[in-house]
Scaffold this motif. Structure first.
Motif, PDB file in Angstrom:
ATOM      1  N   CYS A  58       0.815  -1.204   0.000  1.00 32.68           N
ATOM      2  CA  CYS A  58       0.000   0.000   0.000  1.00 32.68           C
ATOM      3  C   CYS A  58       0.844   1.247   0.000  1.00 32.68           C
ATOM      4  CB  CYS A  58      -0.937  -0.022   1.195  1.00 32.68           C
ATOM      5  SG  CYS A  58      -2.236  -1.205   0.909  1.00 32.68           S
ATOM      6  N   GLU A  59       1.603   1.438  -1.046  1.00 34.92           N
ATOM      7  CA  GLU A  59       2.235   2.735  -1.254  1.00 34.92           C
ATOM      8  C   GLU A  59       2.664   2.869  -2.693  1.00 34.92           C
ATOM      9  OE1 GLU A  59       5.445   2.220   1.845  1.00 34.92           O
ATOM     10  OE2 GLU A  59       6.577   3.251   0.272  1.00 34.92           O
ATOM     11  N   SER A  60       2.627   4.084  -3.174  1.00 38.44           N
ATOM     12  CA  SER A  60       2.867   4.331  -4.604  1.00 38.44           C
ATOM     13  C   SER A  60       4.298   4.013  -5.020  1.00 38.44           C
ATOM     14  CB  SER A  60       2.568   5.788  -4.943  1.00 38.44           C
ATOM     15  OG  SER A  60       1.236   6.069  -4.608  1.00 38.44           O
ATOM     16  N   GLY A  61       5.225   4.084  -4.051  1.00 38.12           N
ATOM     17  CA  GLY A  61       6.622   3.796  -4.372  1.00 38.12           C
ATOM     18  C   GLY A  61       6.880   2.314  -4.599  1.00 38.12           C
ATOM     19  N   ASP A  62       5.872   1.505  -4.404  1.00 39.83           N
ATOM     20  CA  ASP A  62       6.047   0.059  -4.549  1.00 39.83           C
ATOM     21  C   ASP A  62       6.019  -0.336  -6.020  1.00 39.83           C
ATOM     22  OD1 ASP A  62       6.105  -2.682  -4.221  1.00 39.83           O
ATOM     23  OD2 ASP A  62       3.969  -2.833  -3.758  1.00 39.83           O
ATOM     24  N   MET A  63       7.080   0.050  -6.736  1.00 37.86           N
ATOM     25  CA  MET A  63       7.186  -0.274  -8.163  1.00 37.86           C
ATOM     26  C   MET A  63       8.355  -1.236  -8.342  1.00 37.86           C
ATOM     27  SD  MET A  63       4.814   1.431  -9.588  1.00 37.86           S
ATOM     28  CE  MET A  63       5.268   1.167 -11.309  1.00 37.86           C
ATOM     29  N   LEU A  64       8.179  -2.234  -9.180  1.00 36.70           N
ATOM     30  CA  LEU A  64       9.310  -3.132  -9.461  1.00 36.70           C
ATOM     31  C   LEU A  64      10.036  -2.692 -10.725  1.00 36.70           C
ATOM     32  CD1 LEU A  64       7.942  -6.655  -8.474  1.00 36.70           C
ATOM     33  CD2 LEU A  64       9.670  -5.302  -7.311  1.00 36.70           C
ATOM     34  N   ILE A  65       9.242  -2.358 -11.766  1.00 36.63           N
ATOM     35  CA  ILE A  65       9.845  -1.906 -13.027  1.00 36.63           C
ATOM     36  C   ILE A  65       8.941  -0.796 -13.587  1.00 36.63           C
ATOM     37  CG2 ILE A  65      10.572  -2.599 -15.349  1.00 36.63           C
ATOM     38  CD1 ILE A  65      10.757  -5.497 -14.344  1.00 36.63           C
ATOM     39  N   TRP A  66       9.508   0.343 -13.849  1.00 34.42           N
ATOM     40  CA  TRP A  66       8.690   1.461 -14.320  1.00 34.42           C
ATOM     41  C   TRP A  66       8.290   1.320 -15.774  1.00 34.42           C
ATOM     42  CZ3 TRP A  66       5.796   4.927 -11.990  1.00 34.42           C
ATOM     43  CH2 TRP A  66       6.055   5.237 -10.655  1.00 34.42           C
ATOM     44  N   ASP A  67       9.165   0.721 -16.547  1.00 34.25           N
ATOM     45  CA  ASP A  67       8.924   0.737 -17.980  1.00 34.25           C
ATOM     46  C   ASP A  67       9.487  -0.528 -18.601  1.00 34.25           C
ATOM     47  OD1 ASP A  67       8.105   1.783 -20.304  1.00 34.25           O
ATOM     48  OD2 ASP A  67       9.710   3.267 -20.507  1.00 34.25           O
ATOM     49  N   ILE A  68       8.593  -1.391 -19.085  1.00 33.98           N
ATOM     50  CA  ILE A  68       9.088  -2.630 -19.691  1.00 33.98           C
ATOM     51  C   ILE A  68       8.151  -3.041 -20.827  1.00 33.98           C
ATOM     52  CG2 ILE A  68       7.892  -4.019 -17.904  1.00 33.98           C
ATOM     53  CD1 ILE A  68      10.069  -6.136 -18.334  1.00 33.98           C
ATOM     54  N   ASP A  69       8.749  -3.567 -21.883  1.00 33.25           N
ATOM     55  CA  ASP A  69       7.948  -4.063 -23.008  1.00 33.25           C
ATOM     56  C   ASP A  69       7.639  -5.535 -22.775  1.00 33.25           C
ATOM     57  OD1 ASP A  69       8.065  -1.645 -24.316  1.00 33.25           O
ATOM     58  OD2 ASP A  69       9.910  -2.164 -25.404  1.00 33.25           O
ATOM     59  N   LEU A  70       6.337  -5.859 -22.871  1.00 37.69           N
ATOM     60  CA  LEU A  70       5.911  -7.258 -22.686  1.00 37.69           C
ATOM     61  C   LEU A  70       4.861  -7.592 -23.744  1.00 37.69           C
ATOM     62  CD1 LEU A  70       5.391  -7.434 -18.788  1.00 37.69           C
ATOM     63  CD2 LEU A  70       7.293  -8.419 -20.080  1.00 37.69           C
ATOM     64  N   PRO A  71       4.607  -8.891 -23.966  1.00 38.50           N
ATOM     65  CA  PRO A  71       3.436  -9.239 -24.788  1.00 38.50           C
ATOM     66  C   PRO A  71       2.191  -8.766 -24.031  1.00 38.50           C
ATOM     67  CG  PRO A  71       4.830 -11.164 -24.371  1.00 38.50           C
ATOM     68  CD  PRO A  71       5.333 -10.071 -23.485  1.00 38.50           C
ATOM     69  N   LYS A  72       1.054  -8.736 -24.671  1.00 45.27           N
ATOM     70  CA  LYS A  72      -0.151  -8.247 -23.966  1.00 45.27           C
ATOM     71  C   LYS A  72      -0.392  -9.089 -22.708  1.00 45.27           C
ATOM     72  CE  LYS A  72      -4.832  -6.623 -24.774  1.00 45.27           C
ATOM     73  NZ  LYS A  72      -4.578  -5.461 -23.905  1.00 45.27           N
ATOM     74  N   VAL A  73      -0.264  -8.434 -21.556  1.00 45.97           N
ATOM     75  CA  VAL A  73      -0.284  -9.167 -20.280  1.00 45.97           C
ATOM     76  C   VAL A  73      -1.722  -9.458 -19.854  1.00 45.97           C
ATOM     77  CG1 VAL A  73       0.552  -9.159 -17.894  1.00 45.97           C
ATOM     78  CG2 VAL A  73       1.735  -7.801 -19.623  1.00 45.97           C
ATOM     79  N   LYS A  74      -1.940 -10.670 -19.317  1.00 47.24           N
ATOM     80  CA  LYS A  74      -3.264 -11.020 -18.787  1.00 47.24           C
ATOM     81  C   LYS A  74      -3.116 -11.407 -17.315  1.00 47.24           C
ATOM     82  CE  LYS A  74      -4.174 -14.465 -21.672  1.00 47.24           C
ATOM     83  NZ  LYS A  74      -3.201 -14.733 -22.704  1.00 47.24           N
ATOM     84  N   SER A  75      -4.170 -11.208 -16.570  1.00 49.54           N
ATOM     85  CA  SER A  75      -4.157 -11.673 -15.183  1.00 49.54           C
ATOM     86  C   SER A  75      -3.913 -13.175 -15.214  1.00 49.54           C
ATOM     87  CB  SER A  75      -5.508 -11.399 -14.518  1.00 49.54           C
ATOM     88  OG  SER A  75      -5.816 -10.036 -14.652  1.00 49.54           O
ATOM     89  N   GLY A  76      -3.083 -13.640 -14.319  1.00 51.15           N
ATOM     90  CA  GLY A  76      -2.773 -15.073 -14.292  1.00 51.15           C
ATOM     91  C   GLY A  76      -1.456 -15.401 -14.977  1.00 51.15           C
ATOM     92  N   ASP A  77      -0.924 -14.447 -15.766  1.00 45.80           N
ATOM     93  CA  ASP A  77       0.391 -14.689 -16.385  1.00 45.80           C
ATOM     94  C   ASP A  77       1.452 -14.790 -15.292  1.00 45.80           C
ATOM     95  OD1 ASP A  77      -0.044 -14.861 -19.142  1.00 45.80           O
ATOM     96  OD2 ASP A  77      -0.051 -12.679 -19.393  1.00 45.80           O
ATOM     97  N   LEU A  78       2.547 -15.460 -15.656  1.00 48.27           N
ATOM     98  CA  LEU A  78       3.657 -15.618 -14.710  1.00 48.27           C
ATOM     99  C   LEU A  78       4.776 -14.668 -15.136  1.00 48.27           C
ATOM    100  CD1 LEU A  78       4.617 -17.451 -12.331  1.00 48.27           C
ATOM    101  CD2 LEU A  78       5.722 -18.891 -14.065  1.00 48.27           C
ATOM    102  N   LEU A  79       5.149 -13.770 -14.240  1.00 48.52           N
ATOM    103  CA  LEU A  79       6.211 -12.813 -14.564  1.00 48.52           C
ATOM    104  C   LEU A  79       7.492 -13.229 -13.843  1.00 48.52           C
ATOM    105  CD1 LEU A  79       6.438  -9.850 -16.006  1.00 48.52           C
ATOM    106  CD2 LEU A  79       6.790  -9.130 -13.635  1.00 48.52           C
ATOM    107  N   ALA A  80       8.567 -13.341 -14.616  1.00 48.34           N
ATOM    108  CA  ALA A  80       9.874 -13.669 -14.005  1.00 48.34           C
ATOM    109  C   ALA A  80      10.753 -12.430 -14.052  1.00 48.34           C
ATOM    110  CB  ALA A  80      10.538 -14.801 -14.787  1.00 48.34           C
ATOM    111  N   VAL A  81      11.187 -11.969 -12.881  1.00 46.97           N
ATOM    112  CA  VAL A  81      12.121 -10.836 -12.810  1.00 46.97           C
ATOM    113  C   VAL A  81      13.508 -11.418 -12.569  1.00 46.97           C
ATOM    114  CG1 VAL A  81      12.739  -8.725 -11.563  1.00 46.97           C
ATOM    115  CG2 VAL A  81      10.327  -9.279 -11.933  1.00 46.97           C
ATOM    116  N   SER A  82      14.458 -11.045 -13.409  1.00 48.40           N
ATOM    117  CA  SER A  82      15.785 -11.661 -13.298  1.00 48.40           C
ATOM    118  C   SER A  82      16.716 -10.860 -12.391  1.00 48.40           C
ATOM    119  CB  SER A  82      16.401 -11.800 -14.689  1.00 48.40           C
ATOM    120  OG  SER A  82      16.548 -10.524 -15.266  1.00 48.40           O
ATOM    121  N   CYS A  83      17.836 -11.485 -12.059  1.00 50.32           N
ATOM    122  CA  CYS A  83      18.911 -10.843 -11.271  1.00 50.32           C
ATOM    123  C   CYS A  83      18.461 -10.383  -9.895  1.00 50.32           C
ATOM    124  CB  CYS A  83      19.537  -9.682 -12.052  1.00 50.32           C
ATOM    125  SG  CYS A  83      20.202 -10.193 -13.632  1.00 50.32           S
TER     126      CYS A  83
END
Ligand code: LLP
Length: 444
Positions: free
Chosen positions: A361-386
């Protein structure tokens, strides 16, 4: 997303790590999930071993366990023949419980407590790296009480500003760490330590910062430190035998990051050392380096499930995942950048730019501000590397989120090395005083 270690995309179009399909891992262990690539960790340990321990005679590599400290990780480091850097009673306890040889442990920290120091002396840790005057006298006093002679390094602040985020810069004068070198404080510390009969000074230590790309910073560090060791010799006749250069070697997180090779890092240290020792006619000391991030960083991937998606036309599309700053506070703390891929559709073309946000519950809780992805749907699995370094180790229960589990993958097998927390774990240390129990009942 750049692939690291054993990461690959299999024929199903799924991201695979250590021979394990991440879609299956998510099904079996749930998300968020930290996945650690064992072969990759071992490969990096071996690069460090061959570049430093074998390449640079009389040197030692110790893993800075603050990056990721668990029993399994300590075992891997032990098996790979590296030493260990700990910075608290908790990290020391983890190492000892993992049966890590105490003699190969270095104990760091700018405010070690009496209890922590006593624990370290009792365990017989190899070196205590003394940070300040308070610790110097406390340690001598404790060593006297315990009838021990303790081998120490003195941590100095050399006045080198490495080019990295200011929160992870440590070599500059205005730092909470170490004895300042340029203004003579380090000399006073050395003289005092020399007068303490229960301390044995083996050498000096410096750590100039973290996520450093410019090898020149390390070259400079070697030069300043050898000059200082030679100064001490000229001034007192005391020959310091060990030089611990700290950690800080940078890694790739996202495009634009261009880390050097570990072998080039070793080569830089080697050349700088030869030059500096020759210039000062000073005998080559033992060299110690303390990599943390570069051993585990690229070996970790975090798997998340996509939940809500909010599109603000013409502004931004927020894709929310089931974790966030509680499992990875680095973007919020250091503006750290990450790459990601839809692990269940890793071969698909990217079609939209989105922002990946967490569920805190805070606006600063961002993992990636700007990333290109295929059209994302709820239920997709996102892998963040490194995410292998300073993610699990800096995770919290903010918003009473439960910490993810950690699995170690290799050769198609996945072993849980840290269990996922449950809601009842959150209450493990909560205590309800009797008077509140009473009030609670009375209010019903
Ligand atoms: N040695 C000493 C004395 C250190 O203070 C550190 C890191 C290391 C070694 C290991 O440095 P590395 O090789 O991992 O860069 N939480 C921050 C990083 C803080 C680093 C603190 N000291 C982050 O997430 O970027």
């Amino acid at each position: 997303m750049r692939l690291h270690g054993t990461q690959m995309v299999n024929e199903l179009g799924h991201l695979e790590i250590g021979g394990c399909d991440t879609v299956e891992l998510a099904k079996q262990f749930g998300t968020p999930l930290y996945v650690m690539d064992e072969a990759h960790i071992r490969d990096i340990c071996r690069q460090y071993h061959s570049s430093f321990v074998e390449g640079l005679k009389n040197s030692e590599v110790i893993y800075a366990s603050k990056a990721f400290s668990t029993l399994a990780m300590c075992r891997i480091i032990d098996e790979e023949g590296l030493g260990l850097d700990v910075v608290s009673g908790g990290e020391l306890y983890t190492a000892l419980q993992a049966n890590f040889a105490a003699a190969r442990i270095y104990f760091h920290g700018n405010n070690k407590s009496r209890e922590e120091l006593a624990m370290a002396i009792k365990a017989g840790v190899g070196r205590i790296v003394v940070d300040n005057f308070f610790e110097l006298s406390l340690l001598n006093e404790l060593a006297q009480e315990m009838n021990q002679r303790v081998e120490v390094l003195l941590r100095v602040t050399p006045g080198i500003e490495a080019h990295t985020h200011e929160y992870i810069q440590t070599g500059q004068i205005d730092s909470k760490f170490g004895f300042t070198l340029p203004d003579g404080t380090a000399d006073r510390a050395f003289d005092l330590a020399l007068s303490y009969s229960n301390l044995v000074i083996k050498g000096i230590h410096a750590h100039i910062g973290s996520q450093i790309f410019e090898l020149d910073s390390f070259r400079h560090e070697v030069q300043v430190m050898i000059d200082y060791m030679a100064d001490i010799y000229k001034r007192t006749g005391f020959l310091l035998q060990e030089l611990n250069l700290g950690g800080g070697f940078g890694i790739y997180y996202a495009s634009g990051d261009d880390p050097a090779r570990i072998s080039d890092y070793a080569q830089t240290v080697q050349v700088a050392l030869e030059n500096a020792c020759q210039k000062q006619k000073f005998p080559r000391p033992k060299i110690i380096v303390e990599p943390g991030r570069s051993i585990v960083g690229t070996a970790g991937t975090t798997l998340y499930t996509v939940g809500s998606i909010k599109e603000i036309p013409g502004v931004r599309k927020y894709v929310a995942v089931d974790g966030g700053m509680a499992d990875n506070p680095r973007p919020a703390l250091y503006q750290a950048r990450y790459e990601a891929v839809l692990a269940n559709r890793a071969k698909e073309e990217t079609t939209e730019a989105v922002a990946v946000t967490g569920k805190c519950c805070e606006s600063g809780d961002m993992l990636i501000w700007d990333i290109d992805l295929p059209k994302v749907k709820s239920g997709d699995l996102l892998a963040v590397s490194c995410t292998g370094a300073y993610n699990y180790s800096m995770s919290s229960n903010y918003n009473r989120l439960t910490r993810p589990g950690v699995v170690l993958v290799a050769g198609g097998h996945a072993d849980v090395i840290v269990k996922r927390e449950t809601h009842s774990d959150l209450l493990r240390n909560d205590v309800l005083p009797a008077r509140l129990k009473y009030l609670q009942m009375a209010s019903r």
